[in-house]
Scaffold this motif. Structure first.
Motif, mmCIF file in Angstrom:
data_model
loop_
_atom_site.group_PDB
_atom_site.id
_atom_site.type_symbol
_atom_site.label_atom_id
_atom_site.label_comp_id
_atom_site.label_asym_id
_atom_site.label_seq_id
_atom_site.Cartn_x
_atom_site.Cartn_y
_atom_site.Cartn_z
ATOM 1 N N ALA A 459 0.836 -1.201 0.000
ATOM 2 C CA ALA A 459 0.000 0.000 0.000
ATOM 3 C C ALA A 459 0.871 1.252 0.000
ATOM 4 O O ALA A 459 0.553 2.248 -0.672
ATOM 5 C CB ALA A 459 -0.936 -0.004 1.199
ATOM 6 N N GLY A 460 1.970 1.210 0.756
ATOM 7 C CA GLY A 460 2.883 2.339 0.766
ATOM 8 C C GLY A 460 3.494 2.598 -0.593
ATOM 9 O O GLY A 460 3.615 3.747 -1.036
ATOM 10 N N ARG A 461 3.883 1.530 -1.280
ATOM 11 C CA ARG A 461 4.436 1.682 -2.637
ATOM 12 C C ARG A 461 3.403 2.283 -3.585
ATOM 13 O O ARG A 461 3.707 3.193 -4.363
ATOM 14 C CB ARG A 461 4.876 0.323 -3.178
ATOM 15 N N PHE A 462 2.191 1.750 -3.533
ATOM 16 C CA PHE A 462 1.145 2.232 -4.436
ATOM 17 C C PHE A 462 0.823 3.702 -4.161
ATOM 18 O O PHE A 462 0.577 4.475 -5.078
ATOM 19 C CB PHE A 462 -0.121 1.388 -4.294
ATOM 20 N N ALA A 463 0.813 4.060 -2.873
ATOM 21 C CA ALA A 463 0.476 5.433 -2.516
ATOM 22 C C ALA A 463 1.594 6.394 -2.885
ATOM 23 O O ALA A 463 1.334 7.529 -3.299
ATOM 24 C CB ALA A 463 0.178 5.526 -1.019
ATOM 25 N N GLU A 480 -6.309 -1.896 -2.563
ATOM 26 C CA GLU A 480 -5.590 -2.124 -3.818
ATOM 27 C C GLU A 480 -4.470 -3.137 -3.625
ATOM 28 O O GLU A 480 -4.238 -4.005 -4.482
ATOM 29 C CB GLU A 480 -5.033 -0.804 -4.339
ATOM 30 N N ALA A 481 -3.755 -3.025 -2.508
ATOM 31 C CA ALA A 481 -2.702 -3.992 -2.209
ATOM 32 C C ALA A 481 -3.286 -5.395 -2.059
ATOM 33 O O ALA A 481 -2.725 -6.382 -2.563
ATOM 34 C CB ALA A 481 -1.968 -3.577 -0.933
ATOM 35 N N TRP A 482 -4.398 -5.491 -1.353
ATOM 36 C CA TRP A 482 -5.082 -6.779 -1.164
ATOM 37 C C TRP A 482 -5.437 -7.387 -2.514
ATOM 38 O O TRP A 482 -5.158 -8.561 -2.783
ATOM 39 C CB TRP A 482 -6.338 -6.535 -0.322
#
Length: 493
Positions: A459-463, A480-482
């Motif tokens: 989630a941190g990467r995506f954000a 989204e990560a899930w």
């Protein structure tokens, strides 16, 4: 799952395999894989300038044989010998037959390294302890400032294969080619930072398959498929209570945001409902109206399958004690770590009730009574020691997040996801809520911590996508990560 084994276990597996192979065959397998990786890094082998840094061990032999293969393809290969009288004789002969040459370490060797297109680090093998010896330091420094790429043989010289510690000067590699098994140091900072991209070469070692050399893995790193198998999935007959209810005892008048962020993580973690207990109920409802808010304290808040306690709690030791007395899994974070009595946590373990502690390095150092840099330089040892002292699973947050099982035995989980942008206020509160929700959904303490860290890192990467993020941004990208995990081809089988 990616598994890493101790030097002792790898050495035993190598001896067992060498007893069944013709002499030198295992080294030739390693050299072939190393040469192929070097060729990939170079792109064009013919005419390239390759410098081998050769110590006295088998790593030096691997480098020499790989250098011979590159020389036969038209590369100009020079070997810098740090121990001329003890360099691998067969490898030296092979290099010379292929047209390569040798020089001794010194000023001429430093100049060669600075001018090389590729530097191969074969100074010290996986059994090395401590930093580089004095004569090797100028070569490592030249490799770092030189223009060529650096490829390490099995492990960057100067780092500890078993612990990931770096106790002195070490080679910084762009690529590390590791043979037969991952070593813990390749997966754990600070050594991981020195390894660059890790390329695995299968040389036929039998590890984790039973038999004489079936040593247990020391470190595990989950992959998408592993996480997908652990994620809670509601069945057709599920309702919000069957899916699990997580209680959040967090926040204070001074830190209401910690409660809001912990609830944000919990709502996205797979449990069916979130109960909040604490003084920040108004702030929580304003942001998350689906939360079940109680002002009656943890013991009277209603049924939960797990608790999260501590984020932003200030000095509310009574609430921490009340939560620890509950006979459901508990995640302790932030202020809760400081307020939790060792005896109360150990007592939970004695009753068979899971506990997951989630300190960062500073909190872990305070609990262990050591300086922060001791924890940061020896993350495996620190996590295991805390897990043993408290009889609880420990998720030690940081550049490499590790999860140790209660008691400190068994393999330590290493989280492979994340981004430095996650080092932001409130990010840990989101992680706590997420982990608590997974506990309530039925995961074990180690699995809940490992899966939470994995999703949180994704989630941190995506954000982030290369830019600063807030903790709220991270919480919003957990779904989204899930989805990325469950939709991955490997996860779908």
């Amino acid at each position: 799952m990616r598994t890493a084994y101790s030097v002792e276990t790898v050495r035993a597996a190598e001896r067992e395999l060498m007893a069944r192979l013709p002499e030198g065959a295992l080294m030739q397998r390693a050299a072939a894989g190393l040469a192929a990786a070097c060729a990939d890094v170079l792109g064009r082998v013919y005419g390239s300038r390759v410098v081998l840094l050769v110590g006295s061990g088998d790593n030096g032999g691997d480098a020499l044989y790989a250098g011979a293969r590159l020389a036969r393809r038209g590369a100009g290969v020079r070997a810098v010998l740090l121990a001329p009288g003890r360099a691998h004789a067969g490898g030296l002969a092979a290099l010379r037959r292929a047209g390569g040459s040798v020089v001794e370490a010194g000023a001429s060797g430093v100049r060669l390294v600075e001018q090389a297109d590729l530097v191969v680090d074969g100074i010290v093998g996986i059994g090395g302890k401590g930093g580089l010896r004095e004569e090797a330091v100028p070569l490592a420094e030249a490799a770092r400032r030189g223009r060529g790429a650096v490829v390490a043989v099995d492990l960057p010289s100067g780092v500890d294969a078993d612990t990931g510690e770096v106790r002195g000067a070490a080679v910084r590699a762009d690529v590390t080619v590791t043979f037969g098994a991952y070593k813990p140091g390749l997966l754990i900072d600070p050594a991981r930072e020195y390894a660059g991209v890790v390329r695995f070469v299968d040389i036929g070692l039998e590890l984790g398959l039973g038999g004489a050399t079936a040593g247990a893995a020391q470190v595990e790193a989950l992959q998408h498929a592993d996480v997908a198998r652990l994620l809670p999935v509601p069945a057709a007959e599920s309702d919000k209570y069957r899916r699990g209810v997580v209680g959040i005892a967090a926040g204070s008048a001074r830190y209401p945001g910690a409660a809001v962020l912990a609830v944000a993580g919990a709502l996205r973690g797979g449990a069916g409902a979130v109960r909040y207990v604490g003084p920040a109920g108004g702030a929580v409802l304003a942001r998350h109206p689906e939360t079940l808010v109680s002002e009656r304290g943890p013991a009277r808040a209603g049924r939960v399958q797990a608790w999260v306690v501590g984020p932003g709690a200030g000095d509310d030791a009574a609430t921490v004690g009340e939560v620890l007395a509950a006979d459901v899994p508990v995640l302790i974070d932030a202020d809760g770590l400081r307020l939790a009595e060792v005896g109360a946590v150990r007592g939970r373990g004695a009753r068979g009730v899971p506990t997951l502690m989630t300190p960062h390095a500073g909190e872990a150092a305070a609990l262990l009574g050591v300086e922060r840099d001791v924890v940061e330089s020896g993350r495996l040892a620190a996590a295991r020691e805390l897990a043993g002292r408290y009889g609880a699973a420990v998720l030690l947050k940081g550049s490499t997040t590790v999860v140790a099982e209660a008691g400190g035995g068994g393999a330590v989980r290493v989280n492979p996801t994340g981004t430095p942008w996650l080092a932001t206020a409130g990010s840990g509160d989101v992680l706590s809520g997420l982990g608590g929700s997974l506990l309530a959904a039925g995961l074990s303490a180690v699995d809940a911590g490992s899966v939470a860290a994995y999703l949180h890192g994704l989630a941190g990467r995506f954000a982030a996508e290369g830019a600063p993020v807030s903790a709220e941004d991270v919480a919003g990208r957990i779904p989204e990560a899930w989805r990325s995990v469950v939709r991955a081809p490997a996860a779908r089988g």
